[in-house]
Design a protein around this motif. Structure first.
Motif, PDB file in Angstrom:
ATOM      1  N   LEU A  59       0.825  -1.211   0.000  1.00  0.00           N
ATOM      2  CA  LEU A  59       0.000   0.000   0.000  1.00  0.00           C
ATOM      3  C   LEU A  59       0.858   1.259   0.000  1.00  0.00           C
ATOM      4  CD1 LEU A  59      -2.836  -1.033   2.479  1.00  0.00           C
ATOM      5  CD2 LEU A  59      -3.025  -0.732   0.009  1.00  0.00           C
ATOM      6  N   ARG A  60       1.950   1.264   0.805  1.00  0.00           N
ATOM      7  CA  ARG A  60       2.825   2.421   0.838  1.00  0.00           C
ATOM      8  C   ARG A  60       3.524   2.628  -0.509  1.00  0.00           C
ATOM      9  NH1 ARG A  60       3.868   0.576   6.219  1.00  0.00           N
ATOM     10  NH2 ARG A  60       5.621  -0.688   5.469  1.00  0.00           N
ATOM     11  N   ALA A  61       3.946   1.520  -1.122  1.00  0.00           N
ATOM     12  CA  ALA A  61       4.596   1.635  -2.430  1.00  0.00           C
ATOM     13  C   ALA A  61       3.634   2.175  -3.480  1.00  0.00           C
ATOM     14  CB  ALA A  61       5.141   0.278  -2.855  1.00  0.00           C
ATOM     15  N   ALA A  62       2.372   1.698  -3.426  1.00  0.00           N
ATOM     16  CA  ALA A  62       1.386   2.198  -4.385  1.00  0.00           C
ATOM     17  C   ALA A  62       1.103   3.679  -4.169  1.00  0.00           C
ATOM     18  CB  ALA A  62       0.100   1.382  -4.251  1.00  0.00           C
ATOM     19  N   GLU A  63       1.044   4.109  -2.901  1.00  0.00           N
ATOM     20  CA  GLU A  63       0.793   5.516  -2.607  1.00  0.00           C
ATOM     21  C   GLU A  63       1.937   6.399  -3.106  1.00  0.00           C
ATOM     22  OE1 GLU A  63      -0.113   8.389   1.266  1.00  0.00           O
ATOM     23  OE2 GLU A  63       0.319   6.255   1.527  1.00  0.00           O
ATOM     24  N   GLN A  64       3.197   5.949  -2.875  1.00  0.00           N
ATOM     25  CA  GLN A  64       4.343   6.730  -3.340  1.00  0.00           C
ATOM     26  C   GLN A  64       4.385   6.793  -4.860  1.00  0.00           C
ATOM     27  OE1 GLN A  64       6.433   8.489  -1.424  1.00  0.00           O
ATOM     28  NE2 GLN A  64       7.312   9.268  -3.314  1.00  0.00           N
ATOM     29  N   LYS A  65       4.032   5.690  -5.523  1.00  0.00           N
ATOM     30  CA  LYS A  65       4.017   5.671  -6.994  1.00  0.00           C
ATOM     31  C   LYS A  65       2.983   6.647  -7.525  1.00  0.00           C
ATOM     32  CE  LYS A  65       3.688   2.539 -10.925  1.00  0.00           C
ATOM     33  NZ  LYS A  65       3.502   1.136 -11.367  1.00  0.00           N
ATOM     34  N   ALA A  66       1.809   6.693  -6.845  1.00  0.00           N
ATOM     35  CA  ALA A  66       0.770   7.624  -7.274  1.00  0.00           C
ATOM     36  C   ALA A  66       1.228   9.071  -7.113  1.00  0.00           C
ATOM     37  CB  ALA A  66      -0.510   7.378  -6.475  1.00  0.00           C
ATOM     38  N   LYS A  67       1.940   9.363  -6.018  1.00  0.00           N
ATOM     39  CA  LYS A  67       2.459  10.722  -5.808  1.00  0.00           C
ATOM     40  C   LYS A  67       3.485  11.082  -6.873  1.00  0.00           C
ATOM     41  CE  LYS A  67       1.811  10.909  -0.786  1.00  0.00           C
ATOM     42  NZ  LYS A  67       2.493  11.024   0.522  1.00  0.00           N
ATOM     43  N   ASP A  68       4.386  10.139  -7.187  1.00  0.00           N
ATOM     44  CA  ASP A  68       5.398  10.418  -8.211  1.00  0.00           C
ATOM     45  C   ASP A  68       4.763  10.683  -9.568  1.00  0.00           C
ATOM     46  OD1 ASP A  68       7.281  10.023  -6.260  1.00  0.00           O
ATOM     47  OD2 ASP A  68       7.701   7.939  -6.813  1.00  0.00           O
ATOM     48  N   LEU A  69       3.746   9.903  -9.901  1.00  0.00           N
ATOM     49  CA  LEU A  69       3.053  10.124 -11.177  1.00  0.00           C
ATOM     50  C   LEU A  69       2.373  11.477 -11.205  1.00  0.00           C
ATOM     51  CD1 LEU A  69       1.510   6.577 -11.804  1.00  0.00           C
ATOM     52  CD2 LEU A  69       3.412   7.638 -13.025  1.00  0.00           C
ATOM     53  N   ALA A  70       1.757  11.861 -10.073  1.00  0.00           N
ATOM     54  CA  ALA A  70       1.084  13.157 -10.009  1.00  0.00           C
ATOM     55  C   ALA A  70       2.073  14.299 -10.152  1.00  0.00           C
ATOM     56  CB  ALA A  70       0.318  13.279  -8.693  1.00  0.00           C
ATOM     57  N   ASN A  71       3.251  14.175  -9.507  1.00  0.00           N
ATOM     58  CA  ASN A  71       4.268  15.230  -9.633  1.00  0.00           C
ATOM     59  C   ASN A  71       4.820  15.314 -11.049  1.00  0.00           C
ATOM     60  OD1 ASN A  71       4.056  15.900  -6.934  1.00  0.00           O
ATOM     61  ND2 ASN A  71       5.630  14.455  -6.286  1.00  0.00           N
ATOM     62  N   ALA A  72       4.953  14.141 -11.705  1.00  0.00           N
ATOM     63  CA  ALA A  72       5.480  14.148 -13.075  1.00  0.00           C
ATOM     64  C   ALA A  72       4.505  14.790 -14.053  1.00  0.00           C
ATOM     65  CB  ALA A  72       5.786  12.714 -13.510  1.00  0.00           C
ATOM     66  N   LYS A  73       3.219  14.651 -13.774  1.00  0.00           N
ATOM     67  CA  LYS A  73       2.217  15.218 -14.666  1.00  0.00           C
ATOM     68  C   LYS A  73       1.889  16.666 -14.347  1.00  0.00           C
ATOM     69  CE  LYS A  73      -0.056  10.781 -15.559  1.00  0.00           C
ATOM     70  NZ  LYS A  73      -1.312  10.014 -15.431  1.00  0.00           N
ATOM     71  N   ALA A  74       2.343  17.158 -13.191  1.00  0.00           N
ATOM     72  CA  ALA A  74       1.990  18.523 -12.798  1.00  0.00           C
ATOM     73  C   ALA A  74       2.623  19.519 -13.762  1.00  0.00           C
ATOM     74  CB  ALA A  74       2.474  18.804 -11.374  1.00  0.00           C
ATOM     75  N   PRO A  75       1.878  20.510 -14.270  1.00  0.00           N
ATOM     76  CA  PRO A  75       2.441  21.488 -15.215  1.00  0.00           C
ATOM     77  C   PRO A  75       3.397  22.468 -14.563  1.00  0.00           C
ATOM     78  CG  PRO A  75       0.186  22.051 -14.659  1.00  0.00           C
ATOM     79  CD  PRO A  75       0.450  20.706 -14.042  1.00  0.00           C
ATOM     80  N   LEU A  76       3.234  22.709 -13.300  1.00  0.00           N
ATOM     81  CA  LEU A  76       4.074  23.680 -12.606  1.00  0.00           C
ATOM     82  C   LEU A  76       4.672  23.039 -11.384  1.00  0.00           C
ATOM     83  CD1 LEU A  76       1.785  26.843 -12.766  1.00  0.00           C
ATOM     84  CD2 LEU A  76       3.741  26.313 -14.211  1.00  0.00           C
ATOM     85  N   LYS A  77       5.891  23.441 -11.057  1.00  0.00           N
ATOM     86  CA  LYS A  77       6.553  22.971  -9.853  1.00  0.00           C
ATOM     87  C   LYS A  77       6.655  24.109  -8.857  1.00  0.00           C
ATOM     88  CE  LYS A  77       9.322  19.372 -12.052  1.00  0.00           C
ATOM     89  NZ  LYS A  77      10.689  18.843 -12.252  1.00  0.00           N
ATOM     90  N   PRO A  78       6.555  23.804  -7.559  1.00  0.00           N
ATOM     91  CA  PRO A  78       6.642  24.887  -6.565  1.00  0.00           C
ATOM     92  C   PRO A  78       8.026  25.481  -6.525  1.00  0.00           C
ATOM     93  CG  PRO A  78       6.649  22.732  -5.505  1.00  0.00           C
ATOM     94  CD  PRO A  78       6.360  22.478  -6.962  1.00  0.00           C
ATOM     95  N   ASP A  79       8.098  26.744  -6.187  1.00  0.00           N
ATOM     96  CA  ASP A  79       9.385  27.418  -6.053  1.00  0.00           C
ATOM     97  C   ASP A  79      10.152  26.845  -4.885  1.00  0.00           C
ATOM     98  OD1 ASP A  79       8.823  29.034  -8.195  1.00  0.00           O
ATOM     99  OD2 ASP A  79       7.888  30.593  -6.951  1.00  0.00           O
ATOM    100  N   SER A  80      11.461  26.951  -4.973  1.00  0.00           N
ATOM    101  CA  SER A  80      12.297  26.521  -3.867  1.00  0.00           C
ATOM    102  C   SER A  80      12.099  27.463  -2.687  1.00  0.00           C
ATOM    103  CB  SER A  80      13.768  26.520  -4.285  1.00  0.00           C
ATOM    104  OG  SER A  80      14.168  27.825  -4.650  1.00  0.00           O
TER     105      SER A  80
END
Length: 271
Positions: A98-119
């Motif tokens: 379950l933890r691995a699936a949750e982390q994979k979902a987060k990584d996919l969401a970040n990869a698809k995000a059009p904008l990244k937050p500022d440092s």
């Protein structure tokens, strides 16, 4: 009544059916896992589980056969009628998946995000105190520059008060040496000119830059009469050749300056 031949045929068919059933039954027993559990094992598991539940208040259950403990949240995953190490291992594996699936979902969401937050270094806060963020360094630099500029102005004003005639010079400069020789040796000026050697002054570079802003002359010598530049070495040399240097200095210095030419042969000029 059936004949003897028919009875023998029926007996042979029945025997073949029995042999076939016995054959397939033995094959199935060999391929299936043997259940090594006994009624006695089941009894001991049940008793131990009941004793553990009464002794610990339900927080932990004693596993039979291994003497270990599992948490009350563990469930009978393998369906063997007891909560044992296999159930706890299965629960851990499921939680890890379950933890691995949750982390994979987060990584996919970040990869698809059009904008990244500022440092964090680029984020400026919002609110009444946000106006001062990002300005500390520039403000401190401005304060330092203002303090230095103020110090230069004070120093320059103090120098200009020393005498109506100021010679800004450098010790190694040949043009400065020529200007000083002309003004200090050929002429007698009262009050005596005040000489500032910029290469020896702690604020020499800053003073020269300030004089460049004030007079437009960025080189030395820079000769000031009553706070105004009369020029450099070439300028006073030309005035001297024309015989108008005394008149020029007198017009700029007014009553504050008296000047005369020192005795050169039999000639003597006064002003």
């Amino acid at each position: 009544m059936p004949s003897a031949r028919r009875l023998r045929a029926l007996l042979l068919v029945a025997l073949a059916v029995v042999i076939t059933i016995l054959f397939f039954t033995s094959q199935w027993q060999q391929t299936s896992e043997r259940d090594t559990r006994t009624i006695q094992d089941f009894y001991h598991k049940t008793i131990n589980a009941m004793d553990g539940k009464r002794g610990t208040g339900g927080s932990q259950i004693i596993m039979s056969g291994k003497g270990g403990q599992v948490s009350a949240e563990a469930k009978d995953k393998d369906g063997d009628g007891s909560i044992d190490a296999d159930d706890e291992q299965m629960a851990d594996e499921m939680a890890e998946r379950l933890r691995a699936a949750e982390q994979k979902a987060k990584d996919l969401a970040n990869a698809k995000a059009p904008l990244k937050p500022d440092s964090p270094g680029k984020v400026v806060g919002v609110g009444s105190s946000a106006g001062g963020q990002g300005k500390k360094d520039s403000d401190s630099t401005t304060v330092e520059e203002s303090n230095e500029e103020h110090e230069i102005e004070i120093t320059l004003n103090e120098i200009l008060k020393k005498s109506p005639t100021i010679i800004f010079s450098k010790t190694y400069c040949p043009y400065s040496k020529a200007a000083k020789k002309l003004l200090l040796e050929k002429y007698s000026i009262d009050p005596q000119p005040y000489v500032v050697e910029l290469d020896e002054h702690p604020l020499g570079k800053q003073l020269q830059a300030k004089l460049g802003e004030m007079t437009g002359r960025k080189t030395v010598p820079n000769i000031m009469i009553n706070g105004k530049s009369i020029g450099g070495s070439d300028d006073i040399a030309e005035l001297d050749n024309r015989g108008t240097l005394i008149d020029k200095i007198k017009s700029m210095g007014g009553k504050r300056v008296s000047m005369k030419e020192r005795f050169v042969g039999n000639s003597n000029k006064k002003a």
